[in-house]
Design an enzyme around this catalytic site. Structure first.
Site, PDB file in Angstrom:
ATOM      1  N   ASN A   1       0.852  -1.186   0.000  1.00 23.19           N
ATOM      2  CA  ASN A   1       0.000   0.000   0.000  1.00 23.19           C
ATOM      3  C   ASN A   1       0.881   1.226   0.000  1.00 23.19           C
ATOM      4  O   ASN A   1       2.032   1.173   0.423  1.00 23.19           O
ATOM      5  CB  ASN A   1      -0.850   0.029   1.274  1.00 23.19           C
ATOM      6  CG  ASN A   1      -2.089  -0.815   1.147  1.00 23.19           C
ATOM      7  OD1 ASN A   1      -2.486  -1.200   0.050  1.00 23.19           O
ATOM      8  ND2 ASN A   1      -2.708  -1.112   2.268  1.00 23.19           N
TER       9      ASN A   1
ATOM     10  N   PHE B   1      -7.445   4.450  12.371  1.00 20.48           N
ATOM     11  CA  PHE B   1      -7.253   5.523  11.383  1.00 20.48           C
ATOM     12  C   PHE B   1      -8.016   5.155  10.127  1.00 20.48           C
ATOM     13  O   PHE B   1      -8.138   3.966   9.803  1.00 20.48           O
ATOM     14  CB  PHE B   1      -5.764   5.707  11.058  1.00 20.48           C
ATOM     15  CG  PHE B   1      -5.090   6.683  11.969  1.00 20.48           C
ATOM     16  CD1 PHE B   1      -4.840   6.358  13.290  1.00 20.48           C
ATOM     17  CD2 PHE B   1      -4.734   7.945  11.511  1.00 20.48           C
ATOM     18  CE1 PHE B   1      -4.240   7.267  14.149  1.00 20.48           C
ATOM     19  CE2 PHE B   1      -4.138   8.869  12.363  1.00 20.48           C
ATOM     20  CZ  PHE B   1      -3.891   8.528  13.682  1.00 20.48           C
TER      21      PHE B   1
HETATM   22  O1  C5P Z   1     -10.834  -1.252   7.404  1.00 25.14           O
HETATM   23  P1  C5P Z   1      -9.822  -0.212   7.131  1.00 25.14           P
HETATM   24  O2  C5P Z   1      -8.567  -0.797   6.545  1.00 25.14           O
HETATM   25  O3  C5P Z   1     -10.232   0.950   6.363  1.00 25.14           O
HETATM   26  O4  C5P Z   1      -9.508   0.341   8.591  1.00 25.14           O
HETATM   27  C1  C5P Z   1      -8.447   1.146   8.854  1.00 25.14           C
HETATM   28  C2  C5P Z   1      -7.969   0.935  10.270  1.00 25.14           C
HETATM   29  O5  C5P Z   1      -7.853  -0.444  10.574  1.00 25.14           O
HETATM   30  C3  C5P Z   1      -6.590   1.491  10.464  1.00 25.14           C
HETATM   31  O6  C5P Z   1      -6.516   1.897  11.796  1.00 25.14           O
HETATM   32  C4  C5P Z   1      -5.703   0.293  10.162  1.00 25.14           C
HETATM   33  O7  C5P Z   1      -4.439   0.421  10.758  1.00 25.14           O
HETATM   34  C5  C5P Z   1      -6.505  -0.839  10.735  1.00 25.14           C
HETATM   35  N1  C5P Z   1      -6.328  -2.115  10.026  1.00 25.14           N
HETATM   36  C6  C5P Z   1      -5.695  -3.177  10.615  1.00 25.14           C
HETATM   37  N2  C5P Z   1      -5.565  -4.369   9.966  1.00 25.14           N
HETATM   38  C7  C5P Z   1      -6.061  -4.519   8.717  1.00 25.14           C
HETATM   39  C8  C5P Z   1      -6.705  -3.451   8.093  1.00 25.14           C
HETATM   40  C9  C5P Z   1      -6.817  -2.266   8.764  1.00 25.14           C
HETATM   41  O8  C5P Z   1      -5.231  -3.059  11.754  1.00 25.14           O
HETATM   42  N3  C5P Z   1      -5.929  -5.676   8.101  1.00 25.14           N
END
Ligand code: C5P
Length: 403
Positions: free
Chosen positions: A217, A330
């Site tokens: 990403n 976030f």
């Molecule tokens: O669901 P989304 O990716 O948009 O959510 C973002 C939040 O979830 C961020 O705080 C990100 O660090 C966390 N996250 C995570 N593990 C993932 C995806 C997102 O901890 N696989």
């Protein structure tokens, strides 16, 4: 939110007297003067006689934009007494470099030149950054003097261990200007998280396809690193589980470097013991190649099909723990920030989430963010990420359960 939006502006607008004693590290103090000036500090330099032999007053005057002081009596100073007037209204005196001789004079309470008199007559905190040969530093006399200063409430910054001007290696190097700025910033930061442990994630994850290729990403890691630095400055034990980024470890932060999401999850769970808060800033890849190849795949010119497996949602897993720490998420969205960010906060059952528009902050040093929590939405004005981080830390400290 009145307390929360209160501007804690770090070093901006502070008056610092920078004392420079005789040591080769004095050349770094010129850079320090400029760096402090860039942070909005009003720097007033006082040189010892030996300090002035290493770097001229003119250099410091040009860099600080203020008159530089060397003598005890000066008819241009109000009342002719810089040792009193210069310290008036100062937020701190920082002596960098502090030679062994200067430290000894300070410890003895001598007032035989401007800088030592200034230190004795001060009514503000005194910070001292030693710089000397390692044997001089290790000498019991110096150690005794340093202990005396500490007992007197003086803050000792460093010294660092490393190569020295004399060719030796060991403790005694003055901290770098950037570290001294960070130390000053930490000194003035309210210790809102003292006794707390915070675990953070930052950066992207990199999901291997083969040993040289992968899916990732876009994330500079700057926001997560700024937050980790802000937590450490606020006194928290800070562990940062970081994907691959080109950033150095913030002072006072323990960094654990990871690559893929599975490794990030393992390290987060290992670090969570005793954690009061978990702040997930990482841009975790949603998918990873289901079966990464152990050797470098050869180009065939044909289309290939990658089987992708969903990654665990680290934040959601932590938030679902029976005794979950205070979890902060976030969300970077391209549109409809309020709808998506608040939706995510609720879906993941988070007490707090920070949202921002991708167009506002990705990769840059500034950001516009909105904090969402049980009390509603709290927009933060556009500001450097370090400043945003400080406000997020204030909010976390405010919402953290006591005990
Ligand atoms: O669901 P989304 O990716 O948009 O959510 C973002 C939040 O979830 C961020 O705080 C990100 O660090 C966390 N996250 C995570 N593990 C993932 C995806 C997102 O901890 N696989």
């Amino acid at each position: 939110m009145s307390n929360y939006t209160r501007v804690i502006d770090g070093l901006h607008g502070r008056k610092i007297v920078l004392g420079v004693s005789g040591g080769i590290a004095a050349y770094k103090s010129a850079e320090l003067t400029r760096a402090l000036g860039n942070l909005g500090v009003d720097v007033h330099v006082a040189l010892t006689e030996a300090g002035a032999r290493f770097v001229t007053p003119l250099t410091f005057q040009a860099l600080s934009g203020n008159r530089v002081w060397t003598g005890l009596l000066d008819e241009e100073m109000e009342g002719g007494m810089p040792h009193i007037s210069l310290g008036r209204g100062a937020d701190a005196i920082l002596v960098a470099p502090a030679s062994a001789n200067f430290i000894a004079r300070l410890a003895a309470g001598l007032a035989n030149d401007l800088l030592s008199t200034l230190c004795l007559a001060r009514d503000c905190p005194l910070l001292v950054a030693p710089a000397m040969n390692r044997q001089m530093w290790e000498n019991p006399a110096t150690q005794r003097n340093v202990a005396t200063l500490q007992a007197d409430g003086v803050t000792i910054l460093g010294p660092a261990v490393g190569g020295q001007a004399c060719g030796e290696t060991g403790p005694g190097r003055m901290l770098e200007p950037v570290e001294l700025c960070e130390s000053l910033l930490a000194f003035f930061t309210p210790k809102l998280l003292v006794g707390r442990k915070v675990v953070l994630t930052a950066g992207p994850t990199f999901e291997a396809i083969d040993p040289v290729r992968g899916i990732t990403n876009s994330s500079s890691g700057k926001m997560g690193y700024a937050l980790a630095a802000a937590c450490a400055r606020a006194g928290a034990e800070t562990v940062l589980v970081s994907g691959p980024v080109a950033l150095s470890v913030p002072m006072g932060v323990r960094r654990i470097e990871v690559t893929g999401a599975l490794q990030m999850r393992d390290e987060v769970f290992a670090a969570l013991t005793g954690a009061d808060a978990f702040v997930a800033v990482a841009a975790v890849a949603d998918y990873r190649p289901a079966e990464p190849v152990a050797y470098k795949m050869k180009k065939s010119g044909e289309a290939i099909h990658l089987q992708l497996a969903p990654n665990p949602d680290i934040l959601a897993e932590v938030a679902a723990l029976p005794e979950a720490p205070f979890c902060v998420g976030f969300a970077a969205e391209s549109h409809d920030l309020d709808v998506y960010a608040e939706g995510k906060r609720r879906a993941k059952r988070l007490p707090m989430l920070v949202g921002n528009l991708v167009s506002d902050g990705l990769g840059g040093d500034e950001n516009t963010a909105v904090i969402y929590d049980e009390e509603g939405r709290h927009p933060l004005p556009r500001a450097p990420k370090t400043f945003i981080a400080r406000q997020i830390v204030e909010r976390i400290a405010h919402l953290l359960p006591t005990g």
